[in-house]
Design a protein around this motif. Structure first.
Motif, PDB file in Angstrom:
ATOM      1  N   GLY A 143      -2.451   0.044   0.111  1.00 25.92           N
ATOM      2  CA  GLY A 143      -3.266   0.321   1.289  1.00 25.92           C
ATOM      3  C   GLY A 143      -3.738  -0.944   1.974  1.00 25.92           C
ATOM      4  O   GLY A 143      -4.051  -1.939   1.329  1.00 25.92           O
ATOM      5  N   LEU A 144      -3.772  -0.884   3.303  1.00 23.84           N
ATOM      6  CA  LEU A 144      -4.268  -2.000   4.098  1.00 23.84           C
ATOM      7  C   LEU A 144      -5.649  -1.711   4.666  1.00 23.84           C
ATOM      8  O   LEU A 144      -6.384  -2.624   5.018  1.00 23.84           O
ATOM      9  CB  LEU A 144      -3.309  -2.289   5.251  1.00 23.84           C
ATOM     10  CG  LEU A 144      -1.856  -2.599   4.853  1.00 23.84           C
ATOM     11  CD1 LEU A 144      -0.987  -2.722   6.088  1.00 23.84           C
ATOM     12  CD2 LEU A 144      -1.789  -3.866   4.029  1.00 23.84           C
ATOM     13  N   ALA A 150      -4.237   5.401   8.273  1.00 24.43           N
ATOM     14  CA  ALA A 150      -4.102   3.944   8.185  1.00 24.43           C
ATOM     15  C   ALA A 150      -2.683   3.564   7.791  1.00 24.43           C
ATOM     16  O   ALA A 150      -2.010   4.270   7.037  1.00 24.43           O
ATOM     17  CB  ALA A 150      -5.095   3.391   7.168  1.00 24.43           C
ATOM     18  N   ALA A 151      -2.238   2.432   8.307  1.00 27.91           N
ATOM     19  CA  ALA A 151      -0.939   1.904   7.907  1.00 27.91           C
ATOM     20  C   ALA A 151      -0.998   1.441   6.452  1.00 27.91           C
ATOM     21  O   ALA A 151      -2.055   1.065   5.938  1.00 27.91           O
ATOM     22  CB  ALA A 151      -0.556   0.736   8.811  1.00 27.91           C
ATOM     23  N   ARG A 152       0.152   1.495   5.793  1.00 25.76           N
ATOM     24  CA  ARG A 152       0.248   1.023   4.419  1.00 25.76           C
ATOM     25  C   ARG A 152       1.463   0.119   4.295  1.00 25.76           C
ATOM     26  O   ARG A 152       2.472   0.302   4.983  1.00 25.76           O
ATOM     27  CB  ARG A 152       0.395   2.195   3.432  1.00 25.76           C
ATOM     28  CG  ARG A 152      -0.812   3.105   3.376  1.00 25.76           C
ATOM     29  CD  ARG A 152      -0.615   4.231   2.364  1.00 25.76           C
ATOM     30  NE  ARG A 152      -0.559   3.757   0.996  1.00 25.76           N
ATOM     31  CZ  ARG A 152      -1.632   3.511   0.237  1.00 25.76           C
ATOM     32  NH1 ARG A 152      -2.844   3.682   0.729  1.00 25.76           N
ATOM     33  NH2 ARG A 152      -1.489   3.098  -1.003  1.00 25.76           N
ATOM     34  N   ALA A 153       1.349  -0.839   3.396  1.00 27.04           N
ATOM     35  CA  ALA A 153       2.520  -1.628   3.037  1.00 27.04           C
ATOM     36  C   ALA A 153       3.363  -0.796   2.086  1.00 27.04           C
ATOM     37  O   ALA A 153       2.840  -0.190   1.149  1.00 27.04           O
ATOM     38  CB  ALA A 153       2.099  -2.930   2.373  1.00 27.04           C
ATOM     39  N   VAL A 154       4.663  -0.753   2.331  1.00 27.10           N
ATOM     40  CA  VAL A 154       5.568  -0.021   1.452  1.00 27.10           C
ATOM     41  C   VAL A 154       6.644  -0.978   0.960  1.00 27.10           C
ATOM     42  O   VAL A 154       7.167  -1.785   1.730  1.00 27.10           O
ATOM     43  CB  VAL A 154       6.199   1.200   2.154  1.00 27.10           C
ATOM     44  CG1 VAL A 154       6.994   0.802   3.390  1.00 27.10           C
ATOM     45  CG2 VAL A 154       7.084   1.988   1.191  1.00 27.10           C
ATOM     46  N   VAL A 155       6.937  -0.885  -0.317  1.00 26.05           N
ATOM     47  CA  VAL A 155       7.987  -1.690  -0.938  1.00 26.05           C
ATOM     48  C   VAL A 155       9.029  -0.735  -1.497  1.00 26.05           C
ATOM     49  O   VAL A 155       8.708   0.138  -2.313  1.00 26.05           O
ATOM     50  CB  VAL A 155       7.436  -2.605  -2.045  1.00 26.05           C
ATOM     51  CG1 VAL A 155       8.572  -3.356  -2.734  1.00 26.05           C
ATOM     52  CG2 VAL A 155       6.420  -3.580  -1.468  1.00 26.05           C
TER      53      VAL A 155
END
Length: 276
Positions: A143-144, A150-155
């Protein structure tokens, strides 16, 4: 094993840089700030990008390792690699989809369609070739900011066998009741294609499909998944011992299983599925 007269590890090391440039040229115009990093060895490409994502906003990046020493799969499985014999990479983005449901299936569809006509998808995150495991997918987020939108970083981590590994190298899930799948390798159906060549074939299309998912969700991918579904209409056993018949996936990517005449939704957090 030889590839075009060269040892696979040597061929991979010699051509990864060229593949990285090809990928950057294809992706950067549609993904501003995109970079490609190639490392000879790392513990886990997913672990490295998750470390970055927890420390700061994650710029779009492809991280490729010639060798992983502590690669991770779903449910605690290890995924180790050897130069030239496997392909291990992770893609990092910041996304804001309407729903995250089905992302791992989208990744599987994108990969399978560009690997080989015989590659099938075993829900939720394995690629099969001739009833054996060819590769796996691990999707993680960080989570950002707070809030449902909300935008999230995804890997997105991908591990694929180029050469078929020895069955002794396939690990049992710690505490798992189901035995590991026997392995398969792409060289069985695509002789002479190196890991860097596979990378250049897969990544630009994968980026495009993930961005399509961000905009439209999983629904546009349902029919594409169905065309590759390894379990549909087959008897399956769930990790809790329940037996039923796989009946495809819902519009949000949930597995549907017919148990005693009734459809049951199965979510990724509660299931490991294997044909009976």
């Amino acid at each position: 094993m030889q590839s075009g007269g060269r040892p696979e590890g040597v061929a991979a090391a010699a051509t990864l840089a060229a593949s990285a440039e090809t990928i950057w040229l294809a992706v950067a115009p549609t993904l501003p700030g995109f970079t490609v990093e190639v490392v000879p060895e790392i513990d886990s490409t997913n672990s490295e990008l998750m470390r970055r994502a927890r420390a700061a906003p994650l710029d779009p990046v492809l991280l490729v390792a010639e060798q992983q020493t502590a690669g991770r799969g779903r449910l605690g499985r290890g995924w180790h690699s050897q130069p030239g014999h496997s392909l291990t990479f992770s893609l990092g983005f910041t996304l804001r989809p309407r729903s995250w449901s089905g992302l791992s299936l989208v990744v599987g569809v994108s990969l399978a369609e560009r690997l080989h006509a015989d590659v099938r998808l075993k829900w939720p995150n394995d690629l099969w070739l001739m009833e054996r495991k060819l590769g796996g997918i691990l999707v993680e987020t960080a989570g950002l900011a707070d809030g449902p939108d909300a935008a999230r970083a995804v890997v997105i981590g991908v591990g694929l066998n180029v050469a078929r590994p020895a069955e002794a190298a396939v690990q049992q899930v710690p505490g798992g009741a189901l035995p590991p799948m026997p392995p398969a390798g792409l060289a069985e159906v695509e002789m002479g294609v190196t890991a860097p060549e596979w990378l250049a074939r897969l990544v630009p299309a994968l980026v495009a499909d993930v961005k399509h998912f961000e905009a439209e969700g999983f629904a546009p991918f349902v029919s594409r998944f169905a065309a590759r579904d390894a379990l549909r209409e087959r008897a399956v056993t769930l990790s809790d011992g329940t037996r039923g018949q796989a009946a495809g996936v819902a519009d949000d990517g949930a597995l549907m299983v017919r148990v005693d005449g009734r459809l049951r939704r199965v979510d990724s957090a509660e299931v490991s599925v294997r044909p009976c």
